[in-house]
Design a protein around this motif. Structure first.
Motif, PDB file in Angstrom:
ATOM      1  N   UNK A 192       0.837  -1.208   0.000  1.00 46.95           N
ATOM      2  CA  UNK A 192       0.000   0.000   0.000  1.00 46.95           C
ATOM      3  C   UNK A 192       0.868   1.254   0.000  1.00 46.95           C
ATOM      4  N   UNK A 193       0.259   2.349  -0.430  1.00 44.36           N
ATOM      5  CA  UNK A 193       0.961   3.641  -0.471  1.00 44.36           C
ATOM      6  C   UNK A 193       1.354   4.093   0.930  1.00 44.36           C
ATOM      7  N   UNK A 194       0.504   3.827   1.925  1.00 45.05           N
ATOM      8  CA  UNK A 194       0.795   4.233   3.302  1.00 45.05           C
ATOM      9  C   UNK A 194       2.064   3.549   3.795  1.00 45.05           C
ATOM     10  N   UNK A 195       2.184   2.246   3.529  1.00 47.57           N
ATOM     11  CA  UNK A 195       3.356   1.502   3.986  1.00 47.57           C
ATOM     12  C   UNK A 195       4.614   2.006   3.276  1.00 47.57           C
ATOM     13  N   UNK A 196       4.488   2.289   1.993  1.00 46.46           N
ATOM     14  CA  UNK A 196       5.646   2.819   1.253  1.00 46.46           C
ATOM     15  C   UNK A 196       6.086   4.157   1.831  1.00 46.46           C
ATOM     16  N   UNK A 197       5.109   4.953   2.215  1.00 44.09           N
ATOM     17  CA  UNK A 197       5.408   6.249   2.807  1.00 44.09           C
ATOM     18  C   UNK A 197       6.116   6.068   4.152  1.00 44.09           C
ATOM     19  N   UNK A 198       5.639   5.102   4.970  1.00 45.41           N
ATOM     20  CA  UNK A 198       6.272   4.822   6.266  1.00 45.41           C
ATOM     21  C   UNK A 198       7.683   4.300   6.053  1.00 45.41           C
ATOM     22  N   UNK A 199       7.862   3.385   5.071  1.00 44.38           N
ATOM     23  CA  UNK A 199       9.194   2.855   4.781  1.00 44.38           C
ATOM     24  C   UNK A 199      10.140   3.970   4.369  1.00 44.38           C
ATOM     25  N   UNK A 200       9.656   4.895   3.566  1.00 38.81           N
ATOM     26  CA  UNK A 200      10.481   6.013   3.112  1.00 38.81           C
ATOM     27  C   UNK A 200      10.862   6.896   4.297  1.00 38.81           C
ATOM     28  N   UNK A 201       9.892   7.156   5.174  1.00 34.73           N
ATOM     29  CA  UNK A 201      10.159   8.003   6.339  1.00 34.73           C
ATOM     30  C   UNK A 201      11.172   7.341   7.258  1.00 34.73           C
ATOM     31  N   UNK A 202      11.005   6.049   7.512  1.00 37.30           N
ATOM     32  CA  UNK A 202      11.936   5.332   8.369  1.00 37.30           C
ATOM     33  C   UNK A 202      13.320   5.312   7.723  1.00 37.30           C
ATOM     34  N   UNK A 203      13.345   5.039   6.438  1.00 38.52           N
ATOM     35  CA  UNK A 203      14.634   5.027   5.716  1.00 38.52           C
ATOM     36  C   UNK A 203      15.317   6.384   5.787  1.00 38.52           C
ATOM     37  N   UNK A 204      14.540   7.448   5.637  1.00 38.53           N
ATOM     38  CA  UNK A 204      15.082   8.811   5.694  1.00 38.53           C
ATOM     39  C   UNK A 204      15.584   9.108   7.102  1.00 38.53           C
ATOM     40  N   UNK A 205      14.828   8.722   8.114  1.00 40.58           N
ATOM     41  CA  UNK A 205      15.237   8.958   9.495  1.00 40.58           C
ATOM     42  C   UNK A 205      16.516   8.186   9.791  1.00 40.58           C
ATOM     43  N   UNK A 237      18.868   7.343   7.646  1.00 35.15           N
ATOM     44  CA  UNK A 237      19.979   8.018   6.970  1.00 35.15           C
ATOM     45  C   UNK A 237      20.396   9.280   7.726  1.00 35.15           C
ATOM     46  N   UNK A 238      19.407  10.014   8.271  1.00 36.12           N
ATOM     47  CA  UNK A 238      19.712  11.224   9.046  1.00 36.12           C
ATOM     48  C   UNK A 238      20.488  10.876  10.320  1.00 36.12           C
ATOM     49  N   UNK A 239      20.080   9.819  11.024  1.00 35.17           N
ATOM     50  CA  UNK A 239      20.787   9.408  12.238  1.00 35.17           C
ATOM     51  C   UNK A 239      22.190   8.962  11.893  1.00 35.17           C
ATOM     52  N   UNK A 240      22.330   8.245  10.804  1.00 34.97           N
ATOM     53  CA  UNK A 240      23.634   7.763  10.366  1.00 34.97           C
ATOM     54  C   UNK A 240      24.556   8.943  10.044  1.00 34.97           C
ATOM     55  N   UNK A 241      24.030   9.928   9.344  1.00 37.70           N
ATOM     56  CA  UNK A 241      24.814  11.116   8.980  1.00 37.70           C
ATOM     57  C   UNK A 241      25.196  11.885  10.237  1.00 37.70           C
ATOM     58  N   UNK A 242      24.264  12.034  11.159  1.00 39.06           N
ATOM     59  CA  UNK A 242      24.529  12.752  12.398  1.00 39.06           C
ATOM     60  C   UNK A 242      25.600  12.033  13.202  1.00 39.06           C
ATOM     61  N   UNK A 243      25.554  10.729  13.202  1.00 36.57           N
ATOM     62  CA  UNK A 243      26.555   9.938  13.902  1.00 36.57           C
ATOM     63  C   UNK A 243      27.944  10.168  13.317  1.00 36.57           C
ATOM     64  N   UNK A 244      28.056  10.281  11.984  1.00 38.31           N
ATOM     65  CA  UNK A 244      29.344  10.550  11.334  1.00 38.31           C
ATOM     66  C   UNK A 244      29.877  11.921  11.732  1.00 38.31           C
ATOM     67  N   UNK A 245      28.964  12.883  11.778  1.00 39.98           N
ATOM     68  CA  UNK A 245      29.371  14.266  12.132  1.00 39.98           C
ATOM     69  C   UNK A 245      29.907  14.287  13.577  1.00 39.98           C
TER      70      UNK A 245
END
Length: 163
Positions: free
Chosen positions: A135-148, A150-158
């Motif tokens: 479903x579109x909702x699940x894809x949206x949640x997957x994208x949000x989780x994936x984005x979050x 990546x943000x945590x990973x980037x913040x950890x590198x910084x």
């Protein structure tokens, strides 16, 4: 003492025994003192004979039991084997009983129906999960989780780079 014995004669163990006991007590009460004494003496003698017979039978039974044990020992039949054979025979008798067979049939049928119900429930849940995943909702949640992530990973590198 006479009243005590008469009371013992009238103790009922069932309604029929109660009537019989009452009749015996009435007959006994109608006897003369001499007749009561004579009756008690007869009963005492009979009781002694019966107890002697019981003791004789116990002695004979004990002797026969010892002889049977000796024969079993000579044949190699152990108590454990006898117990196992008795248990196996009991289980066989139970399994061959119509009650057990009917119960087994009902339980088997119930088990098959339950498995069928659970199978259809599981199938339905799997189908719903598959639909949700696509479903579109699940894809949206997957994208949000994936984005979050990546943000945590980037913040950890910084943070590591600054330290």
């Amino acid at each position: 003492m006479e009243d005590h014995n008469t009371a013992n004669l009238t103790e009922p163990s069932s309604p029929a025994a109660s009537v019989a006991s009452a009749e015996i007590a009435a007959e006994f009460a109608a006897l003369t003192v001499e007749e009561k004494e004579q009756r008690r003496a007869e009963w005492s003698q009979e009781l002694a004979r019966v107890e002697e017979e019981i003791n004789t039978l116990r002695t004979v039974l004990a002797s026969k039991t010892r002889h049977a044990s000796d024969l079993k020992r000579k044949l190699g039949i152990t108590v454990w084997k006898e117990l196992t054979d008795d248990v196996n025979q009991g289980v066989k008798n139970i399994k061959e009983s119509t009650v057990f067979q009917r119960t087994e049939s009902v339980l088997k049928s119930t088990g098959e129906k339950t498995a069928s119900v659970f199978g259809s429930i599981t199938s339905g849940i799997s189908s719903k999960l598959s639909q949700m995943k696509n479903s579109d909702s699940m894809r949206s949640i997957e994208a949000s989780v994936g984005s979050a992530y990546e943000n945590v990973k980037a913040l950890s590198r910084v943070i590591r780079w600054r330290n």
